[in-house]
Design a protein around this motif. Structure first.
Motif, PDB file in Angstrom:
ATOM      1  N   GLY A 121       0.865  -1.174   0.000  1.00 43.42           N
ATOM      2  CA  GLY A 121       0.000   0.000   0.000  1.00 43.42           C
ATOM      3  C   GLY A 121       0.899   1.219   0.000  1.00 43.42           C
ATOM      4  N   LYS A 122       0.973   1.909  -1.159  1.00 41.17           N
ATOM      5  CA  LYS A 122       1.945   3.003  -1.281  1.00 41.17           C
ATOM      6  C   LYS A 122       1.259   4.306  -1.663  1.00 41.17           C
ATOM      7  N   LEU A 123       1.673   5.367  -1.001  1.00 38.63           N
ATOM      8  CA  LEU A 123       1.147   6.695  -1.315  1.00 38.63           C
ATOM      9  C   LEU A 123       1.752   7.166  -2.638  1.00 38.63           C
ATOM     10  N   LYS A 124       0.886   7.553  -3.575  1.00 32.76           N
ATOM     11  CA  LYS A 124       1.368   7.940  -4.902  1.00 32.76           C
ATOM     12  C   LYS A 124       1.202   9.429  -5.193  1.00 32.76           C
ATOM     13  N   LYS A 125       0.253  10.062  -4.491  1.00 30.60           N
ATOM     14  CA  LYS A 125      -0.050  11.444  -4.836  1.00 30.60           C
ATOM     15  C   LYS A 125      -0.729  12.146  -3.667  1.00 30.60           C
ATOM     16  N   VAL A 126      -0.407  13.421  -3.464  1.00 24.84           N
ATOM     17  CA  VAL A 126      -1.145  14.227  -2.476  1.00 24.84           C
ATOM     18  C   VAL A 126      -1.487  15.558  -3.128  1.00 24.84           C
ATOM     19  N   VAL A 127      -2.745  15.938  -3.031  1.00 22.16           N
ATOM     20  CA  VAL A 127      -3.207  17.221  -3.561  1.00 22.16           C
ATOM     21  C   VAL A 127      -3.796  18.031  -2.416  1.00 22.16           C
ATOM     22  N   LEU A 128      -3.237  19.221  -2.209  1.00 20.65           N
ATOM     23  CA  LEU A 128      -3.703  20.107  -1.133  1.00 20.65           C
ATOM     24  C   LEU A 128      -4.317  21.358  -1.756  1.00 20.65           C
ATOM     25  N   ARG A 129      -5.612  21.563  -1.501  1.00 15.50           N
ATOM     26  CA  ARG A 129      -6.355  22.693  -2.073  1.00 15.50           C
ATOM     27  C   ARG A 129      -6.103  22.872  -3.584  1.00 15.50           C
ATOM     28  N   GLY A 130      -6.167  21.719  -4.265  1.00 17.67           N
ATOM     29  CA  GLY A 130      -6.035  21.765  -5.720  1.00 17.67           C
ATOM     30  C   GLY A 130      -4.600  21.764  -6.231  1.00 17.67           C
ATOM     31  N   GLN A 131      -3.610  21.892  -5.331  1.00 17.82           N
ATOM     32  CA  GLN A 131      -2.191  21.909  -5.733  1.00 17.82           C
ATOM     33  C   GLN A 131      -1.570  20.525  -5.552  1.00 17.82           C
ATOM     34  N   LEU A 132      -0.856  20.051  -6.537  1.00 12.43           N
ATOM     35  CA  LEU A 132      -0.101  18.810  -6.350  1.00 12.43           C
ATOM     36  C   LEU A 132       1.053  19.097  -5.381  1.00 12.43           C
ATOM     37  N   VAL A 133       1.089  18.405  -4.242  1.00  7.62           N
ATOM     38  CA  VAL A 133       2.176  18.631  -3.275  1.00  7.62           C
ATOM     39  C   VAL A 133       3.087  17.414  -3.117  1.00  7.62           C
ATOM     40  N   PHE A 134       2.644  16.268  -3.656  1.00  8.29           N
ATOM     41  CA  PHE A 134       3.491  15.069  -3.632  1.00  8.29           C
ATOM     42  C   PHE A 134       3.137  14.221  -4.837  1.00  8.29           C
ATOM     43  N   ASP A 135       4.162  13.796  -5.594  1.00 14.06           N
ATOM     44  CA  ASP A 135       3.886  13.010  -6.810  1.00 14.06           C
ATOM     45  C   ASP A 135       4.368  11.565  -6.666  1.00 14.06           C
ATOM     46  N   GLY A 136       4.601  11.149  -5.436  1.00 12.10           N
ATOM     47  CA  GLY A 136       5.100   9.784  -5.209  1.00 12.10           C
ATOM     48  C   GLY A 136       6.593   9.790  -4.929  1.00 12.10           C
ATOM     49  N   LYS A 137       7.273  10.874  -5.324  1.00 13.72           N
ATOM     50  CA  LYS A 137       8.718  11.012  -5.099  1.00 13.72           C
ATOM     51  C   LYS A 137       9.061  12.379  -4.528  1.00 13.72           C
ATOM     52  N   ASN A 138       8.567  13.412  -5.241  1.00  8.51           N
ATOM     53  CA  ASN A 138       8.952  14.783  -4.895  1.00  8.51           C
ATOM     54  C   ASN A 138       7.858  15.501  -4.128  1.00  8.51           C
ATOM     55  N   ILE A 139       8.301  16.425  -3.270  1.00  9.69           N
ATOM     56  CA  ILE A 139       7.357  17.246  -2.511  1.00  9.69           C
ATOM     57  C   ILE A 139       7.425  18.676  -3.036  1.00  9.69           C
ATOM     58  N   PHE A 140       6.278  19.287  -3.220  1.00  7.04           N
ATOM     59  CA  PHE A 140       6.218  20.662  -3.727  1.00  7.04           C
ATOM     60  C   PHE A 140       5.598  21.568  -2.676  1.00  7.04           C
ATOM     61  N   GLY A 141       6.080  22.775  -2.586  1.00  7.10           N
ATOM     62  CA  GLY A 141       5.516  23.698  -1.602  1.00  7.10           C
ATOM     63  C   GLY A 141       6.559  24.683  -1.137  1.00  7.10           C
ATOM     64  N   PRO A 142       6.341  25.309  -0.003  1.00  9.39           N
ATOM     65  CA  PRO A 142       5.316  25.056   1.020  1.00  9.39           C
ATOM     66  C   PRO A 142       3.959  25.713   0.725  1.00  9.39           C
ATOM     67  N   TYR A 143       2.917  24.885   0.707  1.00  7.85           N
ATOM     68  CA  TYR A 143       1.564  25.375   0.496  1.00  7.85           C
ATOM     69  C   TYR A 143       0.665  25.197   1.728  1.00  7.85           C
ATOM     70  N   GLY A 144       1.278  24.784   2.861  1.00  5.93           N
ATOM     71  CA  GLY A 144       0.473  24.549   4.065  1.00  5.93           C
ATOM     72  C   GLY A 144       0.179  25.839   4.811  1.00  5.93           C
ATOM     73  N   ARG A 145      -0.765  25.756   5.732  1.00  4.11           N
ATOM     74  CA  ARG A 145      -1.158  26.930   6.524  1.00  4.11           C
ATOM     75  C   ARG A 145      -1.061  26.628   8.012  1.00  4.11           C
ATOM     76  N   ALA A 146      -0.774  27.669   8.768  1.00  3.82           N
ATOM     77  CA  ALA A 146      -0.900  27.569  10.218  1.00  3.82           C
ATOM     78  C   ALA A 146      -2.371  27.804  10.532  1.00  3.82           C
ATOM     79  N   MET A 147      -2.989  26.857  11.201  1.00  2.44           N
ATOM     80  CA  MET A 147      -4.438  26.925  11.442  1.00  2.44           C
ATOM     81  C   MET A 147      -4.751  27.668  12.725  1.00  2.44           C
ATOM     82  N   VAL A 148      -4.799  29.000  12.610  1.00  4.87           N
ATOM     83  CA  VAL A 148      -5.172  29.794  13.787  1.00  4.87           C
ATOM     84  C   VAL A 148      -6.207  30.837  13.411  1.00  4.87           C
TER      85      VAL A 148
END
Ligand code: DOR
Ligand code: ZN
Ligand code: ZN
Length: 352
Positions: free
Chosen positions: A325-352
């Protein structure tokens, strides 16, 4: 043929990102990269930094440091101490929970004095959980305090059969109580400490096979509400040094381990979503992330390797273990942030 499935972005309510003060172990960038590489688009950070998050200033400093550094979304927990009680009303809208250490572990946060404990339970908002590190008998004390003061209580890293029993009884009693289990307690036992040495040392420690079986049963019957990785990185130097700190990383191994359990029929896919998303979301009041999802290949097998990790500590107690069971892709708010190898960003937010 690949067997790809899409799941919502997952939530981890219990991580130690270590910034500020212990960035040799992890920092906001590396910790949230590890979160993304593990399928977690939201994580909640613990307050046991060297200068603990127990004042509005320390909390604000943490939030300011986090901004612009985050690859996943991050929310914060405030720390309970004798001195922090006075700030509860000021910070409660900025955080997701109050972390209370009732046993000794990494950092200085610990309350044992009965009178101070009463003040903590009485002063904290009834709307947000008090998250307790309370092992064995201490857990009974936490439950009776929550009952007395009508708190929402969340029990961190349940590991013992007797803890499961006490929580089950409290739930039947109508108490507003939830709890989490870590993957190291689900997939490792005290037998593994012989092999792992200090890399298998954490608080609470690895337990017996019998305890482990009870944990799996409690997941199935919903006594356990969620998974908390208790991602607690320490450097290899620290783990092999003189005064060995407790804790293991977990963000990048949790999902594949759980997917492996799904593949083995130990866990249903519905249950997986409940314990890594629906329940933490409900219990901690975590906002919806729009257009956020992950994709996993249920059939792809691989072996965990220390070299392939995003966490700064660069090791995992699961190294050498084969998962399916392998993670292949992560999409955060419509942005590709992980393609199975590479991480793109930073697109995260501090939730306050
Ligand atoms: O093993 C642990 N490590 N248990 C805790 O409660 C704290 C954590 C840490 O921060 O290193
Ligand atoms: Zn803990
Ligand atoms: Zn922890």
């Amino acid at each position: 043929m690949k067997n790809l499935i899409r799941l919502p972005g997952l939530i981890d309510p219990h991580v130690h990102l270590r910034e500020p003060g212990a960035i040799q172990k992890e920092d906001f960038q590396t910790g949230t990269k590890a979160a993304i590489a593990g399928g977690f688009t939201t994580v909640l950070d613990m307050p046991n930094n060297p200068i603990p998050t127990v004042t509005p200033e320390a909390l604000q400093q943490k939030i300011d440091l986090a901004k612009g550094q985050l690859f996943s979304d991050v929310g914060f927990h405030f720390g309970a101490s004798r001195e922090s009680i006075q700030y509860f009303s000021k910070v409660q809208d900025l955080v997701f929970g109050l972390k209370l250490y009732m046993n000794h572990t990494t950092g200085e946060l610990l309350i044992e004095d009965e009178f101070v404990l009463e003040e903590v339970f009485s002063a904290w908002t009834k709307e947000k959980p008090i998250m307790v590190h309370a092992e064995a008998d201490t857990l009974k004390k936490a439950i009776s305090l929550a009952k007395k003061f009508n708190n929402k209580l969340h029990v961190c890293h349940v590991s013992l059969k007797e803890e499961v029993e006490v929580i089950k009884a409290a739930k039947q009693d109508g108490l507003n109580i939830s709890c989490e289990v870590t993957c190291h307690h689900l997939f490792l036992t005290e037998e593994d400490v012989k092999r792992l040495g200090s890399y298998g040392m954490m608080k609470p420690p690895l337990r017996s096979k019998e305890d482990q079986e009870v944990l799996w049963q409690a997941l199935t019957d919903s006594t356990i509400d969620m998974i908390g990785s208790d991602h607690a990185p320490h450097t290899k130097e620290e783990k092999t040094g003189k005064k060995i700190p407790n804790g293991v990383p977990g963000l990048e191994t949790t999902l594949p381990l759980l997917l492996t359990a799904v593949n083995k029929g130990q866990l249903s896919q519905e249950k997986l979503i409940e314990i890594t998303l629906t329940n933490p979301k409900k219990i901690f009041g975590i906002p919806e992330q729009k257009k956020t999802w992950i994709e996993v290949d249920m059939d792809e097998s691989y072996v965990f390797k220390n070299e392939n990790l995003q966490t700064k500590c660069g090791w995992t107690p699961f190294a050498g273990m084969k998962v399916t069971g392998k993670l292949k892709k992560v999409v955060l708010r419509g942005q590709l942030v992980f393609d199975g190898k590479n991480i793109f960003g930073p697109y995260g937010r501090a939730m306050v």
